[in-house]
Design a protein around this motif. Structure first.
Motif, PDB file in Angstrom:
ATOM      1  N   GLU A 292       0.888  -1.141   0.055  1.00 48.38           N
ATOM      2  CA  GLU A 292       0.081   0.265   0.046  1.00 48.38           C
ATOM      3  C   GLU A 292       0.762   1.320   0.049  1.00 48.38           C
ATOM      4  O   GLU A 292       1.974   1.189   0.404  1.00 48.38           O
TER       5      GLU A 292
ATOM      6  N   CYS B  62      -2.738   0.275  -3.910  1.00 51.76           N
ATOM      7  CA  CYS B  62      -2.292  -1.048  -3.424  1.00 51.76           C
ATOM      8  C   CYS B  62      -1.699  -1.703  -4.777  1.00 51.76           C
ATOM      9  O   CYS B  62      -2.476  -2.242  -5.460  1.00 51.76           O
TER      10      CYS B  62
ATOM     11  N   TRP C  80     -10.609  -3.134   0.807  1.00 52.26           N
ATOM     12  CA  TRP C  80      -9.823  -2.310   1.682  1.00 52.26           C
ATOM     13  C   TRP C  80     -10.348  -2.390   3.044  1.00 52.26           C
ATOM     14  O   TRP C  80     -11.579  -2.425   3.344  1.00 52.26           O
TER      15      TRP C  80
ATOM     16  N   ARG D  64      -9.705  -1.145   7.387  1.00 51.29           N
ATOM     17  CA  ARG D  64      -9.033  -0.108   8.154  1.00 51.29           C
ATOM     18  C   ARG D  64      -9.084  -0.638   9.902  1.00 51.29           C
ATOM     19  O   ARG D  64     -10.043  -1.321  10.378  1.00 51.29           O
TER      20      ARG D  64
ATOM     21  N   ARG E 239     -10.547  -4.847  13.185  1.00 47.47           N
ATOM     22  CA  ARG E 239     -10.333  -4.390  11.715  1.00 47.47           C
ATOM     23  C   ARG E 239     -11.735  -4.407  10.992  1.00 47.47           C
ATOM     24  O   ARG E 239     -12.436  -5.312  11.373  1.00 47.47           O
TER      25      ARG E 239
ATOM     26  N   TYR F 119      -4.745   1.760   7.124  1.00 53.04           N
ATOM     27  CA  TYR F 119      -5.690   1.066   5.949  1.00 53.04           C
ATOM     28  C   TYR F 119      -4.866   0.050   5.323  1.00 53.04           C
ATOM     29  O   TYR F 119      -3.561   0.151   5.037  1.00 53.04           O
ATOM     30  N   TYR F 120      -5.436  -1.242   5.368  1.00 51.09           N
ATOM     31  CA  TYR F 120      -5.150  -2.352   4.554  1.00 51.09           C
ATOM     32  C   TYR F 120      -5.587  -2.947   3.236  1.00 51.09           C
ATOM     33  O   TYR F 120      -6.798  -2.648   3.388  1.00 51.09           O
ATOM     34  N   CYS F 121      -5.007  -3.213   2.346  1.00 46.96           N
ATOM     35  CA  CYS F 121      -5.313  -3.767   1.267  1.00 46.96           C
ATOM     36  C   CYS F 121      -5.226  -5.353   1.424  1.00 46.96           C
ATOM     37  O   CYS F 121      -4.383  -5.870   2.125  1.00 46.96           O
TER      38      CYS F 121
ATOM     39  N   TRP G 203      -2.373  -9.835   2.390  1.00 48.07           N
ATOM     40  CA  TRP G 203      -2.525  -8.630   3.402  1.00 48.07           C
ATOM     41  C   TRP G 203      -1.405  -7.698   3.005  1.00 48.07           C
ATOM     42  O   TRP G 203      -0.115  -8.328   2.975  1.00 48.07           O
TER      43      TRP G 203
ATOM     44  N   GLN H 242       1.118  -4.509   4.293  1.00 50.20           N
ATOM     45  CA  GLN H 242       1.386  -3.931   5.485  1.00 50.20           C
ATOM     46  C   GLN H 242       0.793  -2.742   6.232  1.00 50.20           C
ATOM     47  O   GLN H 242       1.117  -2.611   7.369  1.00 50.20           O
ATOM     48  N   GLY H 243      -0.047  -1.976   5.432  1.00 49.57           N
ATOM     49  CA  GLY H 243      -0.886  -1.031   6.129  1.00 49.57           C
ATOM     50  C   GLY H 243      -0.346   0.521   5.749  1.00 49.57           C
ATOM     51  O   GLY H 243       1.011   0.270   5.473  1.00 49.57           O
TER      52      GLY H 243
END
Length: 124
Positions: free
Chosen positions: A6, A22, A36, A38, A45, A94-96, A114, A116-117
């Motif tokens: 990301e 991402c 996505w 968060r 999460r 925020y994570y993909c 995932w 790393q954010g």
């Protein structure tokens, strides 16, 4: 396997905009539904937005509907999250995420891969 990275997070004032990206490795990106999520400090999460393999169908959490837009470019192996009208409560990492199915889901347990954010901070 797919690896996700990301970018695009940062500090923005309330009412501002950010676009998260991402980037996915590998040649099979189009086989994955993407999403996505968060996570704010002390909270679980949560799902933000998702889209199908083809990108033709999108899904949003009620809290971001009308403000965020998810999209993908399969030729570039990239998924985006355009965030407008940001609020302080949007502050989170925020994570993909990717899952090798046609459609996304809202449960983080359904995703195999995932990033790393990236931190998004919205000041009031």
């Amino acid at each position: 396997q797919v690896q996700l990275v990301e970018s695009g997070g940062g500090l923005v004032q309330a009412g501002g905009s950010l676009r998260l990206s991402c980037a996915a490795s590998g040649r099979t990106f189009s086989r994955y539904a993407m999403a996505w999520f968060r996570q704010a400090p002390g909270k679980e999460r949560e799902f933000v937005a998702g889209l199908t393999r083809s990108g033709t169908s999108t899904f949003y959490a009620d809290s971001v509907k009308g403000r965020f837009t998810i999209s993908r470019d399969n030729a570039k192996n990239t998924v985006y999250l355009q965030m407008n009208s940001l609020k302080p409560e949007d502050t989170a990492v925020y994570y993909c995420a990717a899952r090798e199915f046609i459609v996304p889901t809202a449960s983080p347990h359904d995703y195999n891969f995932w990033g790393q954010g990236t931190q998004v901070t919205v000041s009031s």
